[in-house]
Write an enzyme that holds these catalytic residues in place. Structure first.
Site, short mmCIF file in Angstrom:
data_model
loop_
_atom_site.label_atom_id
_atom_site.label_comp_id
_atom_site.label_asym_id
_atom_site.label_seq_id
_atom_site.Cartn_x
_atom_site.Cartn_y
_atom_site.Cartn_z
CB CYS A 91 18.94 13.85 -42.65
SG CYS A 91 20.54 13.92 -41.86
CD GLU A 140 21.47 18.84 -37.47
OE1 GLU A 140 21.18 19.99 -37.10
OE2 GLU A 140 21.80 18.56 -38.62
C1 UDX Z 1 16.77 12.86 -38.87
C2 UDX Z 1 16.48 11.45 -38.33
O1 UDX Z 1 15.52 11.53 -37.28
C3 UDX Z 1 17.77 10.79 -37.86
O2 UDX Z 1 17.50 9.45 -37.46
C4 UDX Z 1 18.78 10.78 -39.00
O3 UDX Z 1 20.02 10.22 -38.59
C5 UDX Z 1 19.00 12.20 -39.50
O4 UDX Z 1 17.75 12.79 -39.89
P1 UDX Z 1 17.22 15.26 -37.79
O5 UDX Z 1 17.33 15.76 -39.19
O6 UDX Z 1 18.22 15.69 -36.79
O7 UDX Z 1 17.22 13.65 -37.78
O8 UDX Z 1 15.80 15.74 -37.24
P2 UDX Z 1 14.41 15.10 -36.82
O9 UDX Z 1 14.24 15.24 -35.37
O10 UDX Z 1 14.21 13.77 -37.39
O11 UDX Z 1 13.40 16.14 -37.55
C6 UDX Z 1 13.48 16.36 -38.96
C7 UDX Z 1 12.45 17.35 -39.40
O12 UDX Z 1 11.14 16.80 -39.28
C8 UDX Z 1 12.40 18.66 -38.61
O13 UDX Z 1 12.22 19.74 -39.52
C9 UDX Z 1 11.20 18.52 -37.70
O14 UDX Z 1 10.61 19.76 -37.37
C10 UDX Z 1 10.28 17.69 -38.59
N1 UDX Z 1 9.30 16.88 -37.83
C11 UDX Z 1 9.72 15.86 -37.02
C12 UDX Z 1 7.93 17.11 -38.01
O15 UDX Z 1 7.54 18.01 -38.76
N2 UDX Z 1 7.03 16.31 -37.35
C13 UDX Z 1 7.44 15.30 -36.53
O16 UDX Z 1 6.56 14.62 -35.97
C14 UDX Z 1 8.81 15.06 -36.36
#
Ligand code: UDX
Length: 479
Positions: A292, A167
């Protein structure tokens, strides 16, 4: 004729339906139109279809509005009829919701309803593509839904083509992916899928003058990976579980850093510079959320259990994620001594930056807990306040900007990693706060900046920076 032009011309003729207009469906439909295909995007919600027909994207996503305006009414049509769309299409992408059931397994009732509708719309060979995240064996299950209605196997193929978009960067993730995974079991379906993605596989899309700008770290060409349908289904669950594992791992290391006085930022630099590990997804914080990771970790756990394979590591990923929020609440309690009745400024409501989505947002979960402990909360988020209101209603107040939220608060909490927050005027924040305390659940700031502003700073996996009481008079710097 050059190879690129040939691939582009061939790709233009494909008739595609995308069933579902959520994040995945709408982005896929719009981007497939951008690749030159004729696309019908279907949703049973007529109000949503009316809004899309009127040019409203309904979700906060870079480039989506531009691409919708480019193709709406020409290569991209909207409809409420699955059957009409399917009859006019060679390829049908299923991108409907796959929510969690109570036991964590995937509720496939929407996929089942689409499969049933498709069974009544078969007027020639079709490729049915699973785009929604589904457990392994769903392709067989969709196949059986059609064969049980009397359709011969030769009339269709079921393909798994998982989507990896994030997203906030969904459009560029779709158009400039690291990899495209296609799980098919016939040559015919494999060939059709290759043709759909030809402009991405051969890099010709990126060369169009009208192409959406390529983000900095994008690969020149994606890896195109062909597998069995079962392997493709598993790749999606295993990818998301692995990313969630990386986050929980680093969060556990961050907690240990706090125990021994080490600094997680330094540790991450040291770990992430190993090319076998990589620096991505090593940001410590209050845990992962969104539509997700929580759902897919639970679903992967449920499907492994269903097949008699125990995978307790997946439970541990979830446990650490929940503990990370509980630990942050303990930090708030510790910093404020008592929290009942305290007024807290909260920056960030979305589950991550760059989106208005608050589904499974760690920020909302932290707020819910603080409300239970009778805190008064004033929050600000650059994009997610309307969505948050739908969940929190009038239980918190909403500010027009971060400074208005901070005014008179006993502490400032940062719960989402918005880049905008990193540019705050910290001296002004200190002047506005009743007590100069910041609890940063996303490590948005450096300790040096906080020291400069004279704020007591609690963050994740880093030593707490206490401001000496003698320096707490208004306007005085800690240095
Ligand atoms: C995720 C996957 O990255 C993507 O490939 C899949 O298709 C859908 O799920 P998304 O849910 O959009 O995408 O967000 P993402 O950027 O992956 O972050 C997910 C969560 O992890 C967020 O709450 C973010 O704050 C957290 N996060 C991410 C961390 O806490 N630390 C990180 O290093 C990265």
């Amino acid at each position: 004729m050059c190879g690129i032009c040939f691939a582009w011309r061939k790709a233009r003729d494909m008739q595609i339906s995308v069933i579902g207009s959520g994040y995945v469906g709408l982005v896929a439909a719009t981007c497939l139109a951008e690749l030159g295909h004729n696309v019908i995007c279907v949703d049973s919600d007529s109000a949503k279809i009316a809004a899309l027909n009127a040019g409203e994207t309904l979700i906060h996503e870079d480039c989506l509005q531009e691409l919708l305006s480019r193709h709406r009414g020409t290569r991209l049509l909207f409809s409420t009829s699955v059957q009409e769309a399917a009859r006019n299409s060679l390829v049908i992408f299923i991108a409907v919701g796959t929510p969690s059931a109570d036991d964590g397994s995937v509720d496939l009732s929407c996929v089942e309803a689409v499969a049933r509708s498709l069974a009544g719309a078969m007027n020639g060979y079709k490729v049915i593509v699973e785009k929604s995240t589904v457990p392994v064996y769903t392709s067989e299950w969709v196949q059986n839904a059609l064969t049980s209605k009397g359709h011969a196997q030769a009339e269709f193929d079921v393909v798994s083509n998982p989507e990896f978009l994030r997203e906030g960067t969904a459009v560029t993730d779709f158009l400039y992916p690291d990899r495209i995974v296609v799980g098919a079991s016939s040559e015919r379906a494999t060939g059709i899928m290759r043709e759909i993605y030809a402009p991405l596989i051969d890099g010709s899309y990126a060369q169009l003058p009208s192409a959406v700008p390529k983000p900095e770290p994008a690969r020149p060409m994606p890896m195109y990976i062909e597998t069995s349908p079962r392997s493709a289904e598993l790749i999606k669950h295993a990818s998301n579980a692995f990313l969630a594992l990386k986050i929980s791992f680093i969060n556990a290391v961050a907690s240990f850093c706090e125990s021994v006085g080490a600094n997680i930022e330094e540790v991450c630099r040291g770990i992430g510079s190993d090319s076998r590990i990589g620096p991505e997804f090593l940001r410590a914080g209050i845990g992962y959320g969104g539509s997700c990771f929580p759902k897919d970790v639970a679903a992967f756990r449920a499907v492994t259990h269903e097949f008699g394979f125990e995978f307790p590591l997946l439970d541990e990923i979830k446990r650490i994620n929940e503990e990370q929020r509980a630990r942050f609440i303990r930090k708030v309690r510790g910093a404020l001594r008592t929290i009942k009745g305290k007024r807290l400024a909260v920056l960030g409501l979305a589950f991550k930056d760059g989106t208005d989505d608050v589904r499974e947002s760690p920020a909302i979960k932290v707020i819910e807990q603080l409300l239970e402990e009778k805190c008064q909360i004033t929050a600000f988020d650059p994009a997610a306040m309307d969505r948050a209101r739908e969940i929190l209603n009038g239980r918190i107040s909403y500010a027009t900007d971060p400074y208005a939220a901070a005014e008179g608060a006993d502490a400032l909490l940062i719960l989402t990693e918005w880049k905008e927050f990193a540019n705050l005027d910290l001296v002004r924040i200190k002047r506005l706060l009743r007590s100069p305390i910041v609890l940063d659940g996303r490590n948005v700031f450096s300790q040096a900046e906080m020291a400069e502003a004279g704020l007591t700073y609690h963050s994740i996996g880093r030593p707490t920076l206490e401001v000496s009481p003698s320096l707490l008079k208004k306007g005085q710097s800690a240095r």
